[in-house]
Design an enzyme around this catalytic site. Structure first.
Site, PDB file in Angstrom:
ATOM      1  CD  GLU A  34      -2.737  -1.319   2.468  1.00  0.00           C
ATOM      2  OE1 GLU A  34      -2.042  -1.181   3.508  1.00  0.00           O
ATOM      3  OE2 GLU A  34      -3.923  -1.682   2.459  1.00  0.00           O
ATOM      4  CG  ASP A  36       6.292  -0.101  -2.203  1.00  0.00           C
ATOM      5  OD1 ASP A  36       6.638  -1.299  -2.199  1.00  0.00           O
ATOM      6  OD2 ASP A  36       6.855   0.777  -1.492  1.00  0.00           O
ATOM      7  CB  SER A  81      34.138  10.074  22.712  1.00  0.00           C
ATOM      8  OG  SER A  81      35.155  10.833  23.339  1.00  0.00           O
ATOM      9  CG  LEU A  82      29.340   8.808  25.689  1.00  0.00           C
ATOM     10  CD1 LEU A  82      28.306   7.707  25.519  1.00  0.00           C
ATOM     11  CD2 LEU A  82      28.806   9.943  26.522  1.00  0.00           C
ATOM     12  CE  LYS A 116      29.268   4.055  23.314  1.00  0.00           C
ATOM     13  NZ  LYS A 116      29.747   3.473  22.045  1.00  0.00           N
ATOM     14  NE  ARG A 137      32.269  11.293  18.146  1.00  0.00           N
ATOM     15  CZ  ARG A 137      33.602  11.372  18.239  1.00  0.00           C
ATOM     16  NH1 ARG A 137      34.357  11.035  17.200  1.00  0.00           N
ATOM     17  NH2 ARG A 137      34.171  11.785  19.361  1.00  0.00           N
ATOM     18  CD  GLU A 174      25.715   5.216  16.931  1.00  0.00           C
ATOM     19  OE1 GLU A 174      25.675   6.351  17.429  1.00  0.00           O
ATOM     20  OE2 GLU A 174      26.763   4.563  16.834  1.00  0.00           O
ATOM     21  CE  LYS A 315      32.707   0.367  24.941  1.00  0.00           C
ATOM     22  NZ  LYS A 315      32.489   1.033  23.651  1.00  0.00           N
TER      23      LYS A 315
END
Ligand code: JCF
Length: 324
Positions: A34, A36, A81-82, A116, A137, A174, A315
């Site tokens: 639908e 498309d 950055s972290l 993350k 970035r 991201e 992490k």
């Protein structure tokens, strides 16, 4: 003619709503077929009436001819950055450091936590609700202008939604590829004798670096917003999570696993819970991002050298990557 313009506007609205339902609410209301059919009807209307072919039209996601190279973009606000935490003790130390600096009780402090995503960070600039620039970035200060490639990603709105569209907003998030999309891409690459990607992150990065946006358009890229870097106009947000709610109403996907928790206990439990869910996700994550939720507290904590004092990434060990 008025009737044609009205039909085109209705099609814009229906296609934008379909993207919102699919990518932000994760609750599609129409089938791909639908979608498309609506897109094809708009394409034929625009072919007959070229004045209808505006840059924010859903038909204009695949750009013009391939560029020679990427222009450089200097970020108005650096993309930092972290700092990392690798175990519970380091998470606890982060919470304590923040509580001490704010001279408050850490157990009542609110933290906004999310996965993350293991993709690549991009910055999207919208003026009067229209996407005007998208950049990688890079080194945090300057990146590459990949607007034409980012426009091909359907979870990135070309036009913001709702009735409180800011004159300017810069959204960070991201770009990533799901496992399902990655496997299908590599299957096709093997069949065509094309380059096979080692992992979804490389596949996403390689796709965004294509000078020909029709190649990026054929890649299963997705976007998840995680921050408002700049905002002009009305802004009644008091917390980071307020901004994330506003991003959803403007038409962006944010993480469905987002949660606001309290104190060291809440942060550690979030990271353990997410760690247990990790292998069941259809996308790669390499950690959790923990942020002090109050914007006032964030401003008071500021940054050290390159990374914010008000955020940390927890992490996980590298996953045994099935080299397909
Ligand atoms: C401030 C900051 C910097 C990098 C980030 C990266 C991610 C990510 N890779 O999902 C999520 C975030 O909330 C981030 N937040």
């Amino acid at each position: 003619p008025q009737a044609v313009r009205e039909r085109a506007d209705t099609l814009h609205q229906q296609l934008d709503d379909a993207n919102y339902q699919y990518y932000v609410e994760d609750d599609p209301r129409i089938t791909d077929a639908e979608y498309d059919a609506l897109l094809r009807e708009l394409q034929s209307l625009e072919a007959e009436h070229p004045e209808l072919k505006t840059p924010d039209s859903p038909t204009q996601r695949v750009g013009a001819a391939p560029a020679e190279r990427f222009e450089e973009v200097t970020h108005a606000v650096p993309m930092l950055s972290l700092d990392n935490a690798f175990d519970d003790a380091e998470l606890a130390a982060f919470v304590k450091r923040v509580a001490d600096k704010l001279e408050c009780d850490g157990d009542t402090l609110a933290f906004c936590c999310e996965p993350k995503l293991d993709g690549l960070a991009v910055a999207l600039v919208y003026e009067n609700g229209r996407l005007v620039q998208g950049a990688t970035r890079g080194d945090g200060r300057t990146g590459e202008d990949v607007t034409l490639n980012l426009r091909t990603i359907r979870s990135i709105p070309l036009k913001l939604r709702g009735d409180s569209i800011p004159p300017l907003i810069e959204v960070r998030g991201e770009v990533y590829m799901r496992h399902s999309g990655f496997e299908a891409l590599n299957d096709r690459a093997r069949e065509n004798g094309d380059k096979v990607f080692a992992n979804p992150r490389n596949a996403a990065a390689g796709s965004l670096r294509q000078l020909d946006s029709s190649i990026a358009a054929a890649r299963p890229l997705e976007f998840c917003a995680y921050q408002v870097a700049r905002l002009e106009g009305e802004d009644d947000a008091h917390s980071h999570s307020d901004y994330l709610k506003r991003l959803r109403t403007l038409g962006f996907r944010t993480s469905p696993l987002l949660d606001v928790v309290k104190g060291e206990r809440g942060v550690i439990d979030f990271c353990h819970r997410l760690g247990e869910q990790r292998n069941g996700l259809d996308y790669d994550i390499d950690g959790a991002v923990i942020k002090v939720d109050s914007l006032r507290d964030q401003r008071e904590l500021g940054f050290v050298s390159r990374a914010p004092r008000w955020a940390i990434a927890y992490k996980y060990p590298a996953q045994e990557q099935t080299t397909t």
